[in-house]
Design an enzyme around this catalytic site. Structure first.
Site, PDB file in Angstrom:
ATOM      1  CD  GLU A   1      -2.946  -1.031   2.342  1.00 49.48           C
ATOM      2  OE1 GLU A   1      -2.809  -0.169   3.237  1.00 49.48           O
ATOM      3  OE2 GLU A   1      -3.923  -1.786   2.289  1.00 49.48           O
TER       4      GLU A   1
ATOM      5  CD  GLU B   1      -3.585  -5.817   4.055  1.00 50.18           C
ATOM      6  OE1 GLU B   1      -4.366  -5.016   4.613  1.00 50.18           O
ATOM      7  OE2 GLU B   1      -2.366  -5.628   3.977  1.00 50.18           O
TER       8      GLU B   1
HETATM    9  C1  BGC Z   1      -2.820  -2.481   6.028  1.00 50.95           C
HETATM   10  C2  BGC Z   1      -2.768  -3.262   7.327  1.00 50.95           C
HETATM   11  C3  BGC Z   1      -3.840  -2.756   8.264  1.00 50.95           C
HETATM   12  C4  BGC Z   1      -5.195  -2.971   7.608  1.00 50.95           C
HETATM   13  C5  BGC Z   1      -6.385  -2.553   8.446  1.00 50.95           C
HETATM   14  C6  BGC Z   1      -4.197  -2.176   5.536  1.00 50.95           C
HETATM   15  O1  BGC Z   1      -4.254  -0.850   5.106  1.00 50.95           O
HETATM   16  O2  BGC Z   1      -2.024  -3.092   5.063  1.00 50.95           O
HETATM   17  O3  BGC Z   1      -1.481  -3.145   7.859  1.00 50.95           O
HETATM   18  O4  BGC Z   1      -3.786  -3.350   9.512  1.00 50.95           O
HETATM   19  O5  BGC Z   1      -5.254  -2.237   6.417  1.00 50.95           O
HETATM   20  O6  BGC Z   1      -6.415  -1.183   8.638  1.00 50.95           O
END
Ligand code: BGC
Length: 420
Positions: A161, A326
């Protein structure tokens, strides 16, 4: 009743974590220094112990295996591996080899993120993301990582990111170094793009030299953006501008330069954008949530359709396979996560049916962890962590996810029960 939604035979179901958020026991990062400054992190929390994963990784890998999950994305703590500029610690590589070995023994496919937000202090003291040598330094680190670990891992992320990292640290000022400058954000983002290109090449060269198979990409954070009032020209213009700078700039450049073997997509939410001259420190806008929409514990809108929409736009632009690197929810009591999970997975299954080549889904996160400026208050885990005892307690959604992963399908009853 809805029809069952199936996934391809080799589809990867797994989870994601990052080093600073789970490992603990590394005081050499910019985050450990930043978190000690009063008022920076909610509740004064620091990543000093986190989930003590550095000592408990074997137990945590067994947990993934017991749940029936077959993939895991983890990151390397740069400051652990290179505690002083140019000095790499062999014990740190041994540690990560042990972690990867545990995954291999458990039949879990790893994906390594080389850089996930935190920087060694020797670099943050010299300008961090703005340092002119950032690309060369990250490329050297990435090359060493492939040399040391490339026989145990094929899937790699160069940088997690970049847009979020540059914006939070250099524009919004809520992450290190805590600055508020649009110009600096732009410089950081440009430097990260150069760093990604240098890493991508260095990693492929190292893998070729060593005879390792390697595929590398970026974990792109993309949000669905819409004007709060479509009839208001200022909202429309600002939404487009925000989209260009935040969503498109880096991601489009990587697609155009073809410096990714797969497209990693981190997806969480949608923003409604209201132009606001009164908020220069937030990029002259206020980000809102659709009135009446369901939100998570942090107030982020839950908008599963957004995942399908982003896949439709970006998969053709990227022209490479996609991994959802993610997707997750802050939901301490786990009353929203089961439906969240199923609805987002359903979007992925439907995208695959439409012909989009999605190869895996890595849920954020395996367990509760240090959620940056939110400290330990946010609870993104499929597994609950009791920080007083370090006990891990799988939440009901973990079992549900495991069932879906084992069956490679969301059955009709589950879909119907969750109103899909
Ligand atoms: C990030 C994580 C973070 C998650 C939840 C993402 O932007 O890669 O490190 O914990 O979002 O906020």
């Amino acid at each position: 009743m809805s029809a069952e939604l199936g996934f391809p035979e080799d589809f990867l179901f797994g989870t994601a974590t990052s080093a600073t958020q789970v490992e603990g026991h590394c005081e050499d990062t910019d985050w450990s220094a930043f978190a000690r400054e009063p008022g920076r992190v909610r509740g004064g929390a620091t990543p000093r112990i986190a989930c003590d994963h550095v000592h408990r990784f074997r137990e945590d890998v067994k947990l993934q295996q017991a749940l029936g999950l077959g993939a895991h994305r983890l990151s390397l703590e740069w400051a652990r591996v290179e505690p002083r500029a140019g000095e790499f610690d062999p014990a740190a590589w041994d540690h990560y080899r042990a972690v990867l070995g545990a995954h291999r023994d458990a039949g879990i496919v790893p994906m390594i993120t080389v850089h996930h937000f935190s920087l060694p202090r020797w670099l943050s003291a010299r300008g961090g993301l703005l340092h002119q040598d950032l690309p060369a330094l990250l490329a050297r680190f990435a090359e060493r990582a492939v040399e040391a670990l490339g026989d145990l891992c094929t899937l790699w992320i160069t940088i997690n990111e970049p847009n979020v990292l540059a914006a939070h640290g250099h524009l919004l000022g809520v992450w290190p170094p805590g600055h508020h400058s649009l110009l600096e954000m732009g410089r950081a983002l440009r430097n990260l793009l150069r760093a990604h290109e240098a890493m991508f090449r260095a990693m492929h060269d190292a893998a070729a030299r060593k005879g390792h198979a390697l595929q590398a990409g970026v974990a792109h954070h993309l949000r669905v953006l819409e004007p709060e009032a479509p009839g208001r020209a200022a909202d429309r213009v600002w939404t487009a501008l925000y989209g260009r700078v935040f969503n498109d700039w880096f991601t489009q450049a990587v697609c155009a330069q073809q410096t990714q073997d797969f497209f990693g997509l981190n997806y969480y939410t949608r923003d409604l954008v209201r132009f606001s001259p009164a908020h220069p420190g937030e990029g002259f806008m206020v980000r809102k949530v659709q009135p009446g929409a369901e939100v998570n514990d942090l107030g982020w809108e839950i908008y599963p359709e957004g995942l399908g929409r982003l896949l439709d736009v970006w998969a053709p632009r990227a022209g490479v396979p996609v991994y959802i690197t993610e997707n997750g929810i802050d939901d301490a009591d786990d009353d929203q996560r089961p439906r969240f999970l199923v609805r987002h997975l359903a979007e992925v299954a439907r995208a695959i049916r439409r012909g989009i080549d999605v190869r895996g889904y890595l849920h954020w996160s395996l367990m509760d962890n240090f959620e940056w400026a939110e400290g330990y208050a946010a609870r993104f885990g499929l597994v609950e962590v009791d920080y007083a005892t370090q006990e891990r307690r799988p939440r009901p959604s973990a079992a549900l996810y495991g069932r879906i992963a084992r069956a490679r399908a969301i059955d009709r009853e589950t879909l119907a029960a969750l109103g899909e």
